[in-house]
Design an enzyme around this catalytic site. Structure first.
Site, PDB file in Angstrom:
ATOM      1  N   HIS A 117      -9.442  -2.871  -9.779  1.00 40.18           N
ATOM      2  CA  HIS A 117      -9.507  -2.484  -8.229  1.00 40.18           C
ATOM      3  C   HIS A 117     -10.106  -0.983  -8.149  1.00 40.18           C
ATOM      4  CE1 HIS A 117      -8.136  -1.471  -4.274  1.00 40.18           C
ATOM      5  NE2 HIS A 117      -7.989  -2.815  -3.889  1.00 40.18           N
ATOM      6  N   ASP A 194      -1.564  -0.489 -13.117  1.00 40.18           N
ATOM      7  CA  ASP A 194      -1.638  -0.760 -11.731  1.00 40.18           C
ATOM      8  C   ASP A 194      -0.724  -1.887 -11.343  1.00 40.18           C
ATOM      9  OD1 ASP A 194      -2.301  -1.580  -9.359  1.00 40.18           O
ATOM     10  OD2 ASP A 194      -4.426  -1.534  -9.560  1.00 40.18           O
ATOM     11  N   GLN A 197      -0.440  -6.321  -7.900  1.00 42.17           N
ATOM     12  CA  GLN A 197      -0.263  -7.729  -7.769  1.00 42.17           C
ATOM     13  C   GLN A 197       0.801  -8.335  -8.750  1.00 42.17           C
ATOM     14  OE1 GLN A 197      -1.787  -9.132  -5.432  1.00 42.17           O
ATOM     15  NE2 GLN A 197      -3.238  -7.785  -4.907  1.00 42.17           N
ATOM     16  N   LYS A 220       2.513  -5.164  -0.259  1.00 44.69           N
ATOM     17  CA  LYS A 220       2.193  -6.416  -0.999  1.00 44.69           C
ATOM     18  C   LYS A 220       3.652  -7.244  -1.545  1.00 44.69           C
ATOM     19  CE  LYS A 220      -2.290  -4.771  -2.374  1.00 44.69           C
ATOM     20  NZ  LYS A 220      -3.164  -5.224  -1.924  1.00 44.69           N
TER      21      LYS A 220
HETATM   22  C1  PLP Z   1      -4.730  -4.486  -8.131  1.00 45.45           C
HETATM   23  C2  PLP Z   1      -4.793  -3.537  -6.898  1.00 45.45           C
HETATM   24  N1  PLP Z   1      -4.739  -2.336  -7.193  1.00 45.45           N
HETATM   25  C3  PLP Z   1      -4.790  -1.589  -5.981  1.00 45.45           C
HETATM   26  C4  PLP Z   1      -4.727  -2.029  -4.944  1.00 45.45           C
HETATM   27  C5  PLP Z   1      -4.555  -0.781  -3.658  1.00 45.45           C
HETATM   28  O1  PLP Z   1      -3.421  -0.955  -2.950  1.00 45.45           O
HETATM   29  P1  PLP Z   1      -3.176  -0.108  -1.726  1.00 45.45           P
HETATM   30  O2  PLP Z   1      -4.447  -0.370  -0.681  1.00 45.45           O
HETATM   31  O3  PLP Z   1      -1.979  -0.495  -1.106  1.00 45.45           O
HETATM   32  O4  PLP Z   1      -3.180   1.383  -2.238  1.00 45.45           O
HETATM   33  C6  PLP Z   1      -4.687  -3.062  -4.568  1.00 45.45           C
HETATM   34  C7  PLP Z   1      -4.801  -3.572  -3.200  1.00 45.45           C
HETATM   35  O5  PLP Z   1      -5.349  -4.664  -2.822  1.00 45.45           O
HETATM   36  C8  PLP Z   1      -4.700  -4.004  -5.819  1.00 45.45           C
HETATM   37  O6  PLP Z   1      -4.637  -5.482  -5.457  1.00 45.45           O
END
Ligand code: PLP
Length: 399
Positions: A117, A194, A197, A220
């Protein structure tokens, strides 16, 4: 198709009506228990934490710190290893700007993967621009997993950090974290995971996984927006300098010199996310009562069933491995994902269409965007049926 409902949709006010929500990967709907806890924290129980001399504030402080303990237990860590952040993005930026900016120098290397991401790419690029560290990118296996055999070949003692997603937000592929930890540690690198998910879908134990940093976002995980957490080993946190200054993170302030509070408070400048922490604690209670093992099974089943249905069509390309969890990305011949998403919306089906904040992965897949259906504990076969009906209607419209 069999009907498998893990959690009744009527616990979720956000799912009222005949609405098929297949965008839980972006953010999960909230159970009434989380909404109630948040409303009480914002109303009946509301007060600041850590500095009030009155009983309400003392109670709120207890609840806030209990939330930290709850997050620690959820991850398999200790309460003084949990830093509340605004979310996963902020947690990764914290590690980049505090730990990495202190410990990495020009020429040191960081290993990311193709499927990350943007929030696990851009903070490292900002660091690269400031310090001259180098970024390497681990390729994927053909079916869309981070290729750990390739990682082993790439890693050298110059690598100080490996930062991988536990579950891909596009492909639903699951990383073998223990294996990644062995590879990282073999060259002396730390491993950041990270867990955005993974946290809502897979039982976690940071000690067993042997990672060094783990991050996730509450929204999430059936909790509120505006809060997430960073877990790091206590010794690592203790050696990290603060990254933001202000109230709450200090020991003693004079104009000549300021000393800082111990971790984790050192990383929590300003009035914290009090209401959000209470909501996160309620979400963890709710989710653990459902059972993470059941959650994972449910989301693997739903992903497999949707993949099987989509696989019957000859106008659909599926991305990601067969054993993906909770998330299915696909493309429909001759139909842009945005058009598909718009037609599905008319049918009461909400999917995500776009690059999913993973543009390098889109480049790798050779598409500008994908359609993505992602499940939650409240998802069931009726959602899959509605999606397949909407896809069939889209085909009739596009011919
Ligand atoms: C794999 C992954 N990493 C990081 C993020 C970022 O999360 P946030 O926007 O809640 O900080 C997301 C959100 O879609 C994600 O799916």
């Amino acid at each position: 198709m069999s009907t498998d409902t893990l959690v009744l949709k009527d616990q979720f006010p956000g799912l009222a009506g005949n609405w098929h929500y297949l965008d839980t990967g972006a953010t999960a709907q909230k159970p009434q228990a989380v909404i109630d806890a948040t409303v009480n924290a914002l109303g009946r129980d509301y007060a600041t934490v850590h500095r009030g001399v009155y009983a309400r504030s003392a109670d709120m402080t207890l609840a806030f710190e209990a939330a930290r303990r709850k997050v620690a237990a959820f991850l398999g860590g200790h309460e003084d290893e949990i830093v509340f952040t605004r979310g996963a993005t902020e947690a990764i930026n914290l590690v980049a700007q505090s730990w990495a900016a202190t410990n990495l120098k020009a020429g040191d290397r960081i290993l990311l993967s193709v499927l990350e991401h943007h929030s696990n790419i851009v903070p490292w690029q900002l660091l690269r621009d400031r310090t001259g560290v180098e970024i390497d990118v681990c390729p994927l296996t053909e079916d869309g997993r981070i290729d750990l055999e390739a990682a082993e070949r790439i890693l050298t003692p110059a690598h100080k950090l490996v930062a991988f997603a536990h579950v891909s937000n596009v492909l639903g592929s699951v990383l073998h974290v223990e294996h990644a930890a062995k590879l990282a540690h073999a060259v002396g690198a730390k491993l950041l995971i990270d867990g955005c998910q993974a946290a809502p879908r897979i039982a976690l134990d940071v000690a067993a996984m042997d990672c060094d940093f783990y991050v996730f976002s509450a929204h999430k995980l059936y909790g509120p927006t505006g809060i997430g957490a960073l877990w790091a080993k206590k010794a690592t946190l203790d050696a990290m300098p603060p990254w933001q200054g202000g109230g709450s993170m200090i020991d003693r302030v004079t104009f000549e010199k300021t000393t800082y509070a111990p971790a984790p408070q050192r990383f929590e400048a300003g009035t914290p996310m009090i209401v959000e922490a209470i909501g996160l604690a309620a979400a963890i209670d709710w989710l653990t009562a459902q059972g993470l093992d059941r959650a994972e099974r449910h989301e693997r089943d739903l992903a497999a069933r949707l993949r099987a249905e989509l696989g019957k069509r000859n106008d659909i390309t599926l991305f990601g491995p067969a054993d993906s969890v909770g998330i299915v990305s696909f493309a429909m011949d001759g139909v842009h994902p945005h058009d598909l998403g718009t037609i599905l919306d008319e049918e009461g089906v909400a999917i995500r269409a776009g690059h999913h904040c993973a543009q390098p992965l889109m480049d790798h897949l050779g598409v500008p965007a994908t359609a993505r259906a992602s499940f939650g504990l409240y998802s069931d076969d009726s959602d899959i049926e509605a999606l397949m009906k909407g896809i069939e209607r889209t085909r009739r419209i596009f011919g």
